[in-house]
Write an enzyme that holds these catalytic residues in place. Sequence first.
Site, PDB file in Angstrom:
ATOM      1  CG  HIS A 376      -6.743 -24.574  12.680  1.00 36.46           C
ATOM      2  ND1 HIS A 376      -6.796 -24.358  14.036  1.00 36.46           N
ATOM      3  CD2 HIS A 376      -7.235 -25.820  12.481  1.00 36.46           C
ATOM      4  CE1 HIS A 376      -7.280 -25.433  14.634  1.00 36.46           C
ATOM      5  NE2 HIS A 376      -7.550 -26.337  13.711  1.00 36.46           N
ATOM      6  CE  LYS A 567       3.278 -13.803  18.171  1.00 34.34           C
ATOM      7  NZ  LYS A 567       1.937 -14.243  18.421  1.00 34.34           N
ATOM      8  NE  ARG A 568       7.463 -22.297  12.921  1.00 38.51           N
ATOM      9  CZ  ARG A 568       7.546 -23.498  12.382  1.00 38.51           C
ATOM     10  NH1 ARG A 568       7.176 -24.567  13.079  1.00 38.51           N
ATOM     11  NH2 ARG A 568       8.014 -23.669  11.175  1.00 38.51           N
ATOM     12  CE  LYS A 573       2.752 -17.028  13.364  1.00 35.53           C
ATOM     13  NZ  LYS A 573       1.538 -17.208  14.165  1.00 35.53           N
ATOM     14  CB  THR A 675      -3.267 -20.374  21.239  1.00 37.07           C
ATOM     15  OG1 THR A 675      -2.129 -20.775  20.475  1.00 37.07           O
ATOM     16  CG2 THR A 675      -4.523 -20.855  20.563  1.00 37.07           C
ATOM     17  CE  LYS A 679      -0.992 -21.767  24.829  1.00 37.52           C
ATOM     18  NZ  LYS A 679      -0.246 -22.292  23.665  1.00 37.52           N
TER      19      LYS A 679
END
Length: 835
Positions: A376, A567-568, A573, A675, A679
Amino acid sequence: MTAKKKGSLAAASALAELPSLPMDAPSLRTAFRHYFAYNLGRDKYCRSVYYLYLALALTVRDRLIERWKNTRYTHLESKCKHSYYLSLEFLMGRTLGNAMLNLGMTDAASIALHELGVILEELSDAEHDAGLGNGGLGRLAACFLDSCATLQLPVMGYGIRYEYGMFRQRIDDGKQVEEPDHWLREGNPWEVARPEYTQRVCYGGRSEFYQTCDGRTAVRWVDTKDVLAVPYDVPIPGYRNGTVNTLRLWKAAATDEFDLGEFNAGSYPESVAAKNAAENITMVLYPNDASENGKELRLRQQYFLASASLQDVLARWKALHKNGFNDFASMNCFQLNDTHPSCAVPELMRLLMDEHGLGWDQAWEITSETMAYTNHTLLPEALEKWPVHLFRQLLPRILDIIFEINARYLREVAHRWPGDHERLRRMSIIEEGETPQVRMAYLAVAASFSVNGVAELHSRLLTEGLFRDFYELWPKKFNNKTNGATPRRWLALCNPRLSSLITDTIGDKWIADLSEVLRLSDHAGDAALRERWHSVKRQNKERLAALVKSECGITLSPDALFDVQVKRIHEYKRQLLNVLHIIHLYDRIKRGDTADWTNRCVLIGGKAAPGYFMAKLIIKLINNVAKVINEDDEIGDLLKVVFFPNYRVSALEVICPGTDLSEQISTAGKEASGTSNMKFMMNGALTIGTLDGANIEILEEVGEENFFRFGLDSAQVENLRKHYDPSGTINGDPDLARVIQLLKSSYFNMFEPGIFDPLINSITSPRDPWVTVADFRSYVDTQQLVSQSYRDKDRWSQMSILNTAHSGKFSTDRTIAEYNNEIWKLKPVQPHPIA
Ligand code: MIF
């Protein structure tokens, strides 16, 4: 099925057969009242909606259980092949609404409660999230289970029943404070304890050679300190198809004899302490996402899951197959969710050899034909390595087996590349050095018949980088399985208004076959649909604004563009890039540069690993910037900034339907898939994104004209590193220079001098691995295009419809169908209808 039962037990078969439970509103109302009054013993003085929720949960649970039993019976009778999804994380969120949706009883329940003056939504909101995961990886596992059940595949999940899930995040003076999440405190109606299937897991001790009675030399693991693994089963319903699969979660418990010895020696406190040590194993989820912290307890957890689950599978196999393990590999498959459960490789070898008497070759054949591994992430800090000395002390027998696997596999490498010692060193499962380490990813690759990444780009980068040598050796093992999300939870359940509109427009087949939503694209030109679509989005934004108001006290206007990054918190990110843009917008307003302005509400949410200093500092910066902007009277509704606390599954269920713009802005090549991007797309948000992870596939599906792409691609990022010059970039871009100047001037930390220096230093350093400022100009220009586009409401609605319409690929039903067709090869099983 098994041995003939005697006495009272013989009656069990008949006892379990009951007439099926009705699902009409009056029956549900009766059951609900019964549970409330008798089972829970509550009355008119009840002071908590939680008990109303529990009464409904128990009503629903009965209806799950009867389908669950039938599914189990059919699986046994059909002697079908099974897969097992082994994962340290299952981020399930809430269960009630999803169970009712999948059983098709939401309307009846709503009517039944309404007649009693009870509001279904209030009960649903009383449920605690089951936060047994960190982020995307854990939520993916939960979506996979939903899709496996919906596709009627005999797949069982195996995980850990953490007493404390993901911590609750509170924001205090702009800083993250972690609070324990004792989610089981008030009980969990969605589990059934099955102590009769308890397993024993060994730690410590040593390996001992001995002669078997037939003269073989065998090994046993002796002087161990054992812990019991007690299973708790969670029902996983498919979408209106009678299937209910199982997620089995293990809880650690002390063995009895363990206590007794100590009790008799008179050391009661020590004995209780030892008992605690055993039970500690499943006490808490490690709150690190895509990073490792190398704690011994974590390795204990990993082995605990692997060992208990494999023993459980083997015990069931033995009970049903008297003639040994010949067919085992063709009837079973283990999917390893990252390397976290990869102790399963040596553990299966151990069980087959030491406990079931197989030789190495047969055990290896079975292991290497049943294990499949999903990678992952490529981030080096997330790649698990365990010191050899830790293994030796904690799992000596497992270490023996890892050494032997390594020796045999390196022979294969040496044969393929004779004399290439450098390659042997590179590929060894054991990394040499001051502290030799076991490379868990290499162990997983060496033993698995399938290795997959989670998006096209990620899978390609795996074969070009991390697993390049392995790809040369075994090209056929490697494959891609692009992630997804279940359209049940992430559209039908979380966005009832949009769901009804979609169903009105194209029928309801999309819920079980998301590729159907493509038919919306024929209607994207229909002005009436666009108008209704816009109005649904607006209502969802009002719902989100109400949540923000109650959680943070900030008022958002639903007329503004809702720009969301949840998100985290992680440097890769690039929440910081988002902050740079926010400061740029603020600076523009302050300079009066507001011609053709689009009002924006920027919402950022996410948890930082408690030991991740930079991530926590990013949270503090977002909060400080938000405070300055929101309290500045000159700004008003032009710009609002929200840090949404305690971001979790149930929060995303409100956030994602109310989002206009989804921020997917990681440094290209770093986000394996993502992911939430999927969504948001399903719910009609437009994406501003880099060419990273599954963004690339989203862009391919929806087309350039309906996606805001910006920034360097992964090859450009790698090239740039060689001559990265952020100072040059800053000096050459007056907008960026002003933003950096504001940051450096302590404008956002007037009374906290210097606190943000580490962040400023990191993005201005030529060694910034995330090349944040390199993408600033492109990001800001693209955001400007977003703002312009948003002002054409009708066109925006059309783009929004087209995003939903092209999201069909991102259903986990598609992902799981690919896992099944290419890796597991299971046949769907239709359970008997309930009586
Ligand atoms: C990845 O970071 C994320 O990109 C991916 C990861 O979408 C997800 C599911 O495949 O897995 N430890 C991780 S890996 N956490 C994630 O979310």
